[in-house]
Every structure is written in structure tokens, then in C-alpha cells.
Motif scaffolding. Structure first.
Motif, PDB file in Angstrom:
ATOM      1  N   LYS A  15       0.848  -1.206   0.000  1.00 36.89           N
ATOM      2  CA  LYS A  15       0.000   0.000   0.000  1.00 36.89           C
ATOM      3  C   LYS A  15       0.878   1.249   0.000  1.00 36.89           C
ATOM      4  O   LYS A  15       0.687   2.167   0.782  1.00 36.89           O
ATOM      5  CB  LYS A  15      -0.950  -0.001   1.196  1.00 36.89           C
ATOM      6  CG  LYS A  15      -0.294  -0.226   2.550  1.00 36.89           C
ATOM      7  CD  LYS A  15      -1.319  -0.162   3.675  1.00 36.89           C
ATOM      8  CE  LYS A  15      -0.659  -0.304   5.032  1.00 36.89           C
ATOM      9  NZ  LYS A  15      -1.635  -0.207   6.154  1.00 36.89           N
ATOM     10  N   LEU A  16       1.829   1.262  -0.912  1.00 35.58           N
ATOM     11  CA  LEU A  16       2.850   2.302  -0.915  1.00 35.58           C
ATOM     12  C   LEU A  16       2.256   3.695  -1.117  1.00 35.58           C
ATOM     13  O   LEU A  16       2.652   4.651  -0.444  1.00 35.58           O
ATOM     14  CB  LEU A  16       3.899   2.002  -1.995  1.00 35.58           C
ATOM     15  CG  LEU A  16       5.138   2.886  -2.023  1.00 35.58           C
ATOM     16  CD1 LEU A  16       5.836   2.910  -0.670  1.00 35.58           C
ATOM     17  CD2 LEU A  16       6.111   2.406  -3.102  1.00 35.58           C
ATOM     18  N   GLY A  17       1.328   3.822  -2.037  1.00 33.06           N
ATOM     19  CA  GLY A  17       0.718   5.129  -2.258  1.00 33.06           C
ATOM     20  C   GLY A  17       0.040   5.661  -1.013  1.00 33.06           C
ATOM     21  O   GLY A  17       0.174   6.839  -0.661  1.00 33.06           O
ATOM     22  N   GLU A  18      -0.679   4.784  -0.328  1.00 29.01           N
ATOM     23  CA  GLU A  18      -1.357   5.178   0.910  1.00 29.01           C
ATOM     24  C   GLU A  18      -0.355   5.585   1.986  1.00 29.01           C
ATOM     25  O   GLU A  18      -0.570   6.548   2.734  1.00 29.01           O
ATOM     26  CB  GLU A  18      -2.222   4.019   1.407  1.00 29.01           C
ATOM     27  CG  GLU A  18      -3.027   4.305   2.654  1.00 29.01           C
ATOM     28  CD  GLU A  18      -3.836   3.101   3.109  1.00 29.01           C
ATOM     29  OE1 GLU A  18      -4.113   3.005   4.325  1.00 29.01           O
ATOM     30  OE2 GLU A  18      -4.179   2.255   2.257  1.00 29.01           O
ATOM     31  N   GLU A  19       0.740   4.850   2.090  1.00 35.16           N
ATOM     32  CA  GLU A  19       1.774   5.168   3.076  1.00 35.16           C
ATOM     33  C   GLU A  19       2.363   6.557   2.805  1.00 35.16           C
ATOM     34  O   GLU A  19       2.602   7.338   3.736  1.00 35.16           O
ATOM     35  CB  GLU A  19       2.885   4.113   3.032  1.00 35.16           C
ATOM     36  CG  GLU A  19       2.468   2.713   3.428  1.00 35.16           C
ATOM     37  CD  GLU A  19       2.576   2.462   4.912  1.00 35.16           C
ATOM     38  OE1 GLU A  19       1.744   3.014   5.656  1.00 35.16           O
ATOM     39  OE2 GLU A  19       3.491   1.711   5.308  1.00 35.16           O
ATOM     40  N   GLN A  52       8.145   7.311 -10.586  1.00 36.48           N
ATOM     41  CA  GLN A  52       7.198   8.004 -11.457  1.00 36.48           C
ATOM     42  C   GLN A  52       5.755   7.790 -10.989  1.00 36.48           C
ATOM     43  O   GLN A  52       4.947   8.724 -10.974  1.00 36.48           O
ATOM     44  CB  GLN A  52       7.371   7.505 -12.885  1.00 36.48           C
ATOM     45  CG  GLN A  52       6.591   8.284 -13.925  1.00 36.48           C
ATOM     46  CD  GLN A  52       6.963   7.850 -15.324  1.00 36.48           C
ATOM     47  OE1 GLN A  52       7.311   6.690 -15.572  1.00 36.48           O
ATOM     48  NE2 GLN A  52       6.913   8.766 -16.273  1.00 36.48           N
ATOM     49  N   SER A  53       5.436   6.583 -10.565  1.00 37.30           N
ATOM     50  CA  SER A  53       4.058   6.276 -10.191  1.00 37.30           C
ATOM     51  C   SER A  53       3.668   6.895  -8.851  1.00 37.30           C
ATOM     52  O   SER A  53       2.511   7.277  -8.654  1.00 37.30           O
ATOM     53  CB  SER A  53       3.843   4.759 -10.142  1.00 37.30           C
ATOM     54  OG  SER A  53       4.584   4.163  -9.097  1.00 37.30           O
ATOM     55  N   ILE A  54       4.614   7.021  -7.914  1.00 39.68           N
ATOM     56  CA  ILE A  54       4.271   7.597  -6.608  1.00 39.68           C
ATOM     57  C   ILE A  54       4.375   9.118  -6.589  1.00 39.68           C
ATOM     58  O   ILE A  54       3.928   9.758  -5.637  1.00 39.68           O
ATOM     59  CB  ILE A  54       5.137   7.004  -5.479  1.00 39.68           C
ATOM     60  CG1 ILE A  54       6.619   7.326  -5.678  1.00 39.68           C
ATOM     61  CG2 ILE A  54       4.896   5.505  -5.356  1.00 39.68           C
ATOM     62  CD1 ILE A  54       7.518   6.856  -4.533  1.00 39.68           C
ATOM     63  N   ARG A  55       4.930   9.688  -7.665  1.00 43.28           N
ATOM     64  CA  ARG A  55       5.062  11.152  -7.707  1.00 43.28           C
ATOM     65  C   ARG A  55       3.706  11.833  -7.569  1.00 43.28           C
ATOM     66  O   ARG A  55       3.602  12.918  -6.973  1.00 43.28           O
ATOM     67  CB  ARG A  55       5.747  11.547  -9.014  1.00 43.28           C
ATOM     68  CG  ARG A  55       5.967  13.036  -9.259  1.00 43.28           C
ATOM     69  CD  ARG A  55       6.950  13.681  -8.316  1.00 43.28           C
ATOM     70  NE  ARG A  55       6.398  14.054  -7.034  1.00 43.28           N
ATOM     71  CZ  ARG A  55       7.084  14.686  -6.084  1.00 43.28           C
ATOM     72  NH1 ARG A  55       8.359  15.000  -6.262  1.00 43.28           N
ATOM     73  NH2 ARG A  55       6.514  14.985  -4.932  1.00 43.28           N
ATOM     74  N   ALA A  81      11.363  11.450 -13.740  1.00 47.22           N
ATOM     75  CA  ALA A  81      10.354  10.741 -12.955  1.00 47.22           C
ATOM     76  C   ALA A  81       9.856  11.566 -11.773  1.00 47.22           C
ATOM     77  O   ALA A  81       8.835  11.220 -11.172  1.00 47.22           O
ATOM     78  CB  ALA A  81      10.917   9.411 -12.463  1.00 47.22           C
ATOM     79  N   GLY A  82      10.601  12.636 -11.416  1.00 43.59           N
ATOM     80  CA  GLY A  82      10.119  13.502 -10.354  1.00 43.59           C
ATOM     81  C   GLY A  82      11.065  13.756  -9.195  1.00 43.59           C
ATOM     82  O   GLY A  82      10.662  14.325  -8.184  1.00 43.59           O
TER      83      GLY A  82
END
Length: 216
Positions: A15-19, A52-55, A81-82
Motif C-alpha cells: 500500500k505504498l501510495g497510501e503510506e 514516477q508512479s508515486i510522484r 520521474a520527479g
């Protein structure tokens, strides 16, 4: 003000985005992203697609720590990627000055990391041109290690270079930092504290960050 940079190496990857959103809400100052290649360090972690995806999950600065060989091959991809700060290891790049100039040309802040046994004097001629120096206070590759005591002396040595050559330099320390020793690390000169296990343990991110700030 001392900044807290949680290392997402200790986050729950499922749940990396949530973290990361939780870190944003709970008062983190930067997001520290440890990129490992399984060669320079004995572990493999994140790559460009993950950064890139969590940016999109936060506006907090991304502090991208490249624990990889030949980092110059990848800095442009991480910048796109940010990444806001790109850290390369002194030990991993045979043409470090050229790599740092390349990072600057991409509009990204520059930092150099030193492994525990690497002498601070190696940075004397680079400090005027750096945005940050990262002192590794454990041997890189894995989270949850114990702080190496002699690294406190290294922090003071970098602070001396900062005072002499670059007042705007940030001193970052990464490895084995907890609420019990963070006060001394800051007293020695740290401006940015990387903490993984100390932030994510027991899932109590907000409480853990507050305890670190109390320790400061």
C-alpha cells in the motif's frame, strides 16, 4: 528547522501510495527513496517506474538516493520521474564532478553520499557546489541497522566544511536513527534526518514522527 525524511524502504509496499499520503498528512518534510541495484549494495529496491508512479501521491520533495553503480546512466530518468534531489555515492562514480554537473543541468539539486568508512576530506573541493551531503551512519543496503558511533565525528567534520565553504549546505544523516539518539545527531550538525523503521514501526506514522521531533 531540522527536516524529517522518512525512508519508504521501510514502508508497506502493498500500500505504498497510501503510506506516502500518510507521510504527507503526518508532517514529513521530504520523501527519501533508496534506489538499490544489488551490485553496489547487497539489495534491490525501487526503480524509475516506481518513482514516477508515486510522484502523483504527494507534493513533498523526493530525495532520491542512488545506491547504484554508474549513477550517471540513470540520473536523467530519475529527474524526469520527479526527483527533486539526486544523491550519488562518492564510492560509486569515477567521474563524480561530471555527474554532479549533469544533475545540475537537469534542474535537480545535487548531493553526495559517503559510506561509513569513507573520509570526509574527499569532499573538500566539492562542498562549495553541493546542495547536500549524506552521511551514511550504517553500511547501506538494509534497514533496521544500528547507528555507527564514529559517524558522529564525521557529521562534525562535514559541518566544519559547511561553515568554511558553503553556508547553505544541508547535512543529511541516514541509518540507525531513533528517538533516543536523534538529539545528539542534530547537535553534531545534521539538518536532515532519514528514518525508516523509526517512522513506520507499528503503523503509527504520526506518533513516530512526533516522537522524533520531540527527540530533536
Amino acid at each position: 528547522m531540522v527536516k524529517i525524511a522518512p525512508s519508504i524502504l521501510s514502508a508497506d509496499f502493498s500500500k505504498l501510495g497510501e503510506e506516502i499520503r500518510s507521510l504527507d498528512r503526518c508532517g514529513a518534510d521530504l520523501i527519501h527513496i533508496d534506489v538499490m541495484d544489488g551490485s553496489f549494495v547487497p539489495n534491490i529496491s525501487f526503480g524509475v517506474p516506481i518513482v514516477q508512479s508515486i510522484r502523483k501521491c504527494t507534493r513533498l520533495p523526493f530525495d532520491v538516493h542512488l545506491m547504484i553503480r554508474e549513477p550517471s546512466r540513470y540520473v536523467e530518468s530519475f529527474a524526469k520521474a520527479g526527483a527533486d534531489i539526486i544523491t550519488v555515492h562518492f564510492e560509486a562514480d569515477s567521474h563524480l564532478d561530471r555527474t554532479l554537473n549533469y544533475i545540475r543541468s537537469l534542474g535537480v539539486k545535487t548531493a553526495v553520499a559517503l559510506n561509513p568508512a569513507t573520509l570526509v576530506d574527499n569532499l573538500k573541493y566539492l562542498v562549495p557546489y553541493l546542495d547536500m551531503v549524506l552521511i551514511m551512519s550504517v553500511n547501506p543496503g538494509f534497514g533496521g541497522q544500528k547507528y555507527i558511533d564514529y559517524c558522529s565525528r564525521k557529521i562534525r567534520e562535514v559541518r566544519d566544511l559547511k561553515d568554511r565553504y558553503n553556508k547553505n549546505l544541508m547535512i543529511e544523516v541516514d541509518g540507525g536513527i531513533s528517538k533516543y539518539n536523534i538529539g545528539n545527531v542534530v547537535k553534531n550538525g545534521a539538518d536532515v534526518i532519514v528514518a525508516g523503521s523509526a517512522v513506520f514501526k507499528n503503523g503509527r506514522i504520526k506518533d513516530n514522527i512526533e516522537m522524533l521531533r520531540e527527540g530533536i
